[in-house]
Motif scaffolding. Structure first.
Motif, PDB file in Angstrom:
ATOM      1  N   SER A 133      92.148 -67.148   4.725  1.00 40.81           N
ATOM      2  CA  SER A 133      91.301 -66.709   3.599  1.00 40.81           C
ATOM      3  C   SER A 133      90.524 -65.434   3.897  1.00 40.81           C
ATOM      4  O   SER A 133      89.387 -65.267   3.442  1.00 40.81           O
ATOM      5  N   ILE A 134      91.135 -64.546   4.692  1.00 42.73           N
ATOM      6  CA  ILE A 134      90.519 -63.239   4.933  1.00 42.73           C
ATOM      7  C   ILE A 134      91.431 -62.197   4.283  1.00 42.73           C
ATOM      8  O   ILE A 134      92.645 -62.235   4.470  1.00 42.73           O
ATOM      9  N   ASP A 135      90.838 -61.287   3.493  1.00 42.69           N
ATOM     10  CA  ASP A 135      91.652 -60.213   2.913  1.00 42.69           C
ATOM     11  C   ASP A 135      92.188 -59.364   4.057  1.00 42.69           C
ATOM     12  O   ASP A 135      91.406 -58.839   4.847  1.00 42.69           O
ATOM     13  N   PRO A 136      93.532 -59.213   4.175  1.00 43.98           N
ATOM     14  CA  PRO A 136      94.053 -58.568   5.379  1.00 43.98           C
ATOM     15  C   PRO A 136      93.698 -57.089   5.542  1.00 43.98           C
ATOM     16  O   PRO A 136      93.059 -56.728   6.511  1.00 43.98           O
ATOM     17  N   VAL A 137      94.119 -56.238   4.585  1.00 41.51           N
ATOM     18  CA  VAL A 137      94.047 -54.814   4.923  1.00 41.51           C
ATOM     19  C   VAL A 137      93.637 -53.949   3.731  1.00 41.51           C
ATOM     20  O   VAL A 137      93.976 -54.253   2.591  1.00 41.51           O
ATOM     21  N   GLY A 159      84.464 -51.658   5.995  1.00 45.36           N
ATOM     22  CA  GLY A 159      83.080 -51.453   6.423  1.00 45.36           C
ATOM     23  C   GLY A 159      82.155 -52.493   5.821  1.00 45.36           C
ATOM     24  O   GLY A 159      81.163 -52.899   6.436  1.00 45.36           O
ATOM     25  N   ASN A 160      82.502 -52.958   4.593  1.00 45.83           N
ATOM     26  CA  ASN A 160      81.658 -53.956   3.931  1.00 45.83           C
ATOM     27  C   ASN A 160      82.012 -55.381   4.341  1.00 45.83           C
ATOM     28  O   ASN A 160      81.513 -56.341   3.754  1.00 45.83           O
ATOM     29  N   GLY A 161      82.916 -55.507   5.304  1.00 44.21           N
ATOM     30  CA  GLY A 161      83.237 -56.835   5.837  1.00 44.21           C
ATOM     31  C   GLY A 161      84.228 -57.638   5.018  1.00 44.21           C
ATOM     32  O   GLY A 161      84.393 -58.834   5.233  1.00 44.21           O
ATOM     33  N   HIS A 162      84.910 -56.999   4.044  1.00 45.98           N
ATOM     34  CA  HIS A 162      85.824 -57.764   3.188  1.00 45.98           C
ATOM     35  C   HIS A 162      87.258 -57.799   3.688  1.00 45.98           C
ATOM     36  O   HIS A 162      88.028 -58.673   3.305  1.00 45.98           O
ATOM     37  N   THR A 163      87.675 -56.798   4.489  1.00 45.65           N
ATOM     38  CA  THR A 163      89.040 -56.856   5.027  1.00 45.65           C
ATOM     39  C   THR A 163      88.963 -56.802   6.553  1.00 45.65           C
ATOM     40  O   THR A 163      87.991 -56.321   7.123  1.00 45.65           O
ATOM     41  N   ALA A 164      90.034 -57.292   7.190  1.00 47.06           N
ATOM     42  CA  ALA A 164      90.056 -57.336   8.657  1.00 47.06           C
ATOM     43  C   ALA A 164      90.639 -56.062   9.250  1.00 47.06           C
ATOM     44  O   ALA A 164      90.412 -55.757  10.410  1.00 47.06           O
ATOM     45  N   LEU A 165      91.450 -55.338   8.421  1.00 47.49           N
ATOM     46  CA  LEU A 165      92.117 -54.130   8.904  1.00 47.49           C
ATOM     47  C   LEU A 165      91.837 -52.979   7.941  1.00 47.49           C
ATOM     48  O   LEU A 165      91.625 -53.212   6.743  1.00 47.49           O
ATOM     49  N   ASP A 166      91.842 -51.770   8.469  1.00 47.08           N
ATOM     50  CA  ASP A 166      91.608 -50.600   7.614  1.00 47.08           C
ATOM     51  C   ASP A 166      92.594 -49.507   7.980  1.00 47.08           C
ATOM     52  O   ASP A 166      92.600 -49.004   9.100  1.00 47.08           O
ATOM     53  N   ALA A 213     106.087 -51.918   0.248  1.00 51.70           N
ATOM     54  CA  ALA A 213     105.534 -52.511  -0.977  1.00 51.70           C
ATOM     55  C   ALA A 213     105.283 -54.006  -0.824  1.00 51.70           C
ATOM     56  O   ALA A 213     104.547 -54.603  -1.616  1.00 51.70           O
ATOM     57  N   GLU A 214     105.874 -54.618   0.213  1.00 53.90           N
ATOM     58  CA  GLU A 214     105.635 -56.055   0.428  1.00 53.90           C
ATOM     59  C   GLU A 214     104.152 -56.334   0.663  1.00 53.90           C
ATOM     60  O   GLU A 214     103.645 -57.401   0.327  1.00 53.90           O
ATOM     61  N   VAL A 215     103.470 -55.364   1.242  1.00 59.21           N
ATOM     62  CA  VAL A 215     102.033 -55.524   1.502  1.00 59.21           C
ATOM     63  C   VAL A 215     101.284 -55.805   0.190  1.00 59.21           C
ATOM     64  O   VAL A 215     100.337 -56.584   0.156  1.00 59.21           O
ATOM     65  N   PHE A 216     101.750 -55.150  -0.885  1.00 59.90           N
ATOM     66  CA  PHE A 216     101.088 -55.345  -2.186  1.00 59.90           C
ATOM     67  C   PHE A 216     101.655 -56.559  -2.909  1.00 59.90           C
ATOM     68  O   PHE A 216     100.924 -57.312  -3.528  1.00 59.90           O
ATOM     69  N   ALA A 217     102.985 -56.730  -2.797  1.00 54.89           N
ATOM     70  CA  ALA A 217     103.612 -57.855  -3.491  1.00 54.89           C
ATOM     71  C   ALA A 217     103.052 -59.182  -2.968  1.00 54.89           C
ATOM     72  O   ALA A 217     102.869 -60.128  -3.727  1.00 54.89           O
ATOM     73  N   ARG A 218     102.783 -59.238  -1.667  1.00 53.29           N
ATOM     74  CA  ARG A 218     102.242 -60.481  -1.095  1.00 53.29           C
ATOM     75  C   ARG A 218     100.712 -60.513  -1.154  1.00 53.29           C
ATOM     76  O   ARG A 218     100.088 -61.380  -0.540  1.00 53.29           O
ATOM     77  N   ASP A 219     100.154 -59.492  -1.800  1.00 51.60           N
ATOM     78  CA  ASP A 219      98.702 -59.421  -1.983  1.00 51.60           C
ATOM     79  C   ASP A 219      97.944 -59.327  -0.654  1.00 51.60           C
ATOM     80  O   ASP A 219      96.839 -59.847  -0.523  1.00 51.60           O
ATOM     81  N   TYR A 220      98.535 -58.652   0.324  1.00 50.00           N
ATOM     82  CA  TYR A 220      97.817 -58.400   1.577  1.00 50.00           C
ATOM     83  C   TYR A 220      96.839 -57.230   1.408  1.00 50.00           C
ATOM     84  O   TYR A 220      95.860 -57.132   2.121  1.00 50.00           O
ATOM     85  N   ALA A 221      97.171 -56.323   0.485  1.00 44.89           N
ATOM     86  CA  ALA A 221      96.285 -55.188   0.191  1.00 44.89           C
ATOM     87  C   ALA A 221      96.153 -55.060  -1.315  1.00 44.89           C
ATOM     88  O   ALA A 221      97.088 -55.388  -2.047  1.00 44.89           O
TER      89      ALA A 221
END
Lengths: 296, 376
Positions: free
Chosen positions: B140-144, B214-221, B195-203
């Motif tokens: 349950s962490i927004d990946p990237v 920076g706001n703590g919502h994603t684990a990767l930038d 595009a899989e990153v978006f299709a799977r809702d990772y980003a």
């Protein structure tokens, strides 16, 4: 009396000179320059090396599917915006056309989007149109979700993006047309409306047989002004979708802008601008002819 | 920049030499330069973005500059910086700083999801990256954050071309051929996997928050050197950085930045070149600029002035510049290329077919190239 008639013939020209000079410098000269460039292969960074190519830019543009797409998009936008905006503005004007002071606040509220800068509104509406994702949901998707409809990617789907931008544009511009209609309504003869009421005409009959005929000049003006303005579509799609997705919101102006400043093809862009000018001039002439017919 | 010009003017006061800077907004750049060019009123030296050097050379606005530097000095510049300023073997522009793209990560959030970051200076393969995103999502962490809200075109080309290059693809051929190169099957595969990153809702496809990491919502930038200081300030020890994930065998890093060139209209090129030497001098030019913008020094000798660049995250920028930097294509048609390639990336991210998107982009860019060569 006689003295007045012997004003030297040069005097009117002297009075006209400042305006003619400004128009010549800032309107006529650029227009002629553009017309000349449109017949050459001018490069934005090397205009002095332009070579005459005749009508090549025109024939190429007219057969370019992307230019035609930009034209088609802009026309679709105009077809969506003009009838909806004019109708809405008319009924808003009827609604707020009341003498009491507090109705003024409502008029101001409807007019407000006109004076807010378009880039600000574009950012705002991009947020309103946010697709559904986790905790982030745009207001519009939240609203349609609350009545049980599925959320949409308004600006990301080719078939929805242009209507979404048209909807936003109607909201933004409707206050201006409302004001014109309001001015028209307020100059209506009260006696005529009174007479119609005494003769037993209902609200709909008064609208159809008294208000609408009297408002015809305002209606024609609003329709044509909106038509020409909507052909100048640029800021909303450029800022909200960059002309995408899949060129679905590419406007004529964006096409000309990108051809000039990204492609450096000043000649080709000038030809696009000339075609655009012809189109808008054609619309304006059509309006004049139509208005004249109505008047007679 | 103003302080640098003032220092230059003080140092050259006796010779009666002075630099007068003119600033204007980024979006007016081409307009201003084209007007100045038409009026033969270009400044002596011009700051320009790396990928646009070739178009100014093509329009005959720049002159070669290698002769104003010794061979030793030229060898001191990072190869990426020399490459971005070189067109057809001639050097036209040099800059004080370079850029770098990395994948920042939050150690705590990765640990929460049971994801182990690679050792220092190593990056993930695309599959490892997707696997990490899947574990984050499951926790349950927004990946990237991929910054798809960026309104400009350049972000997309700059940030995501390294994936194409790492898979051995190209955006444009040496002969200016685009059709068959940009839309080659390899590139289509890269975009499809990207595009899989978006299709799977990772980003997020259409984010609102410009800085979710920076706001703590994603684990990767997925971003550049310009976020290093602000991320460090927020995360401190928790901040990690690794090279961008790669699709092929070799890691490739985005690079390139604004640089300086000598214009055709420079009346005394020898004197104007003094400013060029000043802004690219490690102490007089590079140190104050890097101090202000936190970018990557353009000269190897300048690293001695920046102890930060010996350890991550700054050390990674230097490592990437030296081992994996890949300049964007040097073609006069770059602005058209980046416009249509960016559109292809945006549309693919929103679910359009990558083959169709790249075909459309390649066709538009190829048309532009062909018109230039007189073969519509």
């Amino acid at each position: 009396m006689k003295q007045r008639l012997t004003i030297p013939r040069i005097v009117p020209w002297l009075f006209l000179a400042p305006a003619l000079l400004l128009l010549g410098t800032f309107a006529l000269f650029p227009l002629l320059r553009g017309a000349w460039w449109s017949l050459t292969n001018a490069d934005l960074l090397r205009t002095d090396a332009a070579v005459w190519t005749g009508a090549a830019n025109y024939s190429e543009l007219l057969s370019d599917p992307r230019f035609r797409r930009a034209f088609f998009n802009t026309a679709c936008f105009a077809l969506m915006v003009v009838p909806v905006q004019a109708t809405l503005a008319f009924f808003l004007a009827l609604w707020v056309n009341r003498p009491e002071r507090y109705w003024r606040w409502l008029r101001t509220a409807f007019f407000l989007p006109i004076i807010v800068s378009m880039p600000v509104l574009a950012v705002l509406w991009t947020m309103l149109y946010q697709p559904l994702r986790g905790g982030q949901t745009g207001l519009i998707n939240a609203l349609i979700g609350s009545i049980g409809l599925p959320a949409q990617e308004w600006l990301q789907q080719p078939h929805l993006a242009l209507p979404a931008i048209a909807f936003m544009s109607v909201w933004q511009g409707v206050g201006f047309q409302m004001m014109i209609f309001l001015a028209g309504l307020q100059s209506l003869s009260r006696a005529q409306l009174e007479a119609a009421r005494i003769d037993g005409a209902g609200a709909f009959q008064r609208l159809r047989h008294v208000i609408l005929p009297a408002m015809r000049p305002s209606i024609i003006f609003v329709m044509t002004a909106t038509l020409i303005l909507s052909f100048r579509l640029f800021a909303q799609p450029y800022l909200m979708t960059r002309g995408g997705p899949e060129d679905a919101t590419l406007s004529i102006i964006q096409f000309i802008y990108e051809t000039t400043f990204l492609g450096r093809e000043l000649g080709r862009a000038s030809a696009g601008a000339m075609l655009f000018l012809l189109l808008v001039a054609g619309l304006a002439l059509l309006q004049r002819a139509f208005a004249r017919e109505v008047r007679s | 920049m103003r302080a640098m010009a003032a220092a230059f003017n003080r140092a050259h006061d006796e010779e009666g030499l002075a630099v007068h800077l003119t600033f204007f907004p980024d979006f007016q750049y081409t307009e201003k330069v084209s007007i100045a060019s038409a009026a033969h009123d270009l400044p002596d030296v011009l700051a320009l973005d790396g990928p646009t050097v070739a178009q100014f050379v093509d329009a005959d606005l720049l002159q070669p500059i290698a002769r104003y530097f010794t061979d030793e000095e030229l060898a001191d510049f990072a190869p990426t910086i020399r490459a971005q300023g070189t067109v057809d073997g001639t050097l036209y522009a040099l800059g004080a700083f370079d850029s770098a793209m990395v994948l920042y990560y939050d150690r705590d959030l990765l640990a929460q999801a049971g994801v182990t970051p690679p050792p220092d200076f190593n990056g993930w393969t695309w599959d490892e990256f997707l696997a990490a995103c899947a574990r984050l999502k499951a926790a349950s962490i927004d990946p990237v954050a991929m910054h798809m809200d960026d309104a400009g075109d350049e972000w997309y080309t700059y940030a995501f071309s390294p994936l194409i290059w790492s898979a051995g693809g190209r955006l444009i051929g040496d002969d200016g051929r685009v059709e068959g190169v940009l839309n080659a099957p390899g590139n289509v595969t890269v975009l499809r996997r990207w595009a899989e990153v978006f299709a799977r809702d990772y980003a997020a496809r259409a984010p609102i928050d410009p800085n979710p990491f920076g706001n703590g919502h994603t684990a990767l930038d997925w971003t550049g050197h310009w976020m290093a200081r602000s991320h460090l300030a927020v995360k401190g020890e928790r901040l990690g950085a690794m090279p961008l994930p790669r699709m092929g065998d070799r890691p490739v890093a985005a690079c390139g930045s604004w640089c300086w060139g000598l214009t055709r209209d420079a009346r005394s090129p020898d004197l104007a070149a003094l400013w060029l030497r000043w802004v690219t001098d490690p102490v007089r030019g590079i140190e104050p600029i890097i101090g202000a913008n936190g970018a990557v020094p353009a000269r190897r000798s300048a690293y001695a002035l920046f102890p930060d660049y010996h350890a991550p995250p700054f050390g990674l920028f230097r490592h990437l510049q030296e081992t994996a930097g890949h300049p964007r294509p040097r073609t006069p048609f770059y602005p058209t290329l980046t416009r249509h390639f960016a559109a292809a990336l945006r549309d693919t991210a929103h679910g359009a077919d990558p083959q169709e998107c790249l075909n459309r982009a390649a066709h538009q860019i190829q048309n532009r190239v062909n018109r230039h060569h007189g073969s519509p």
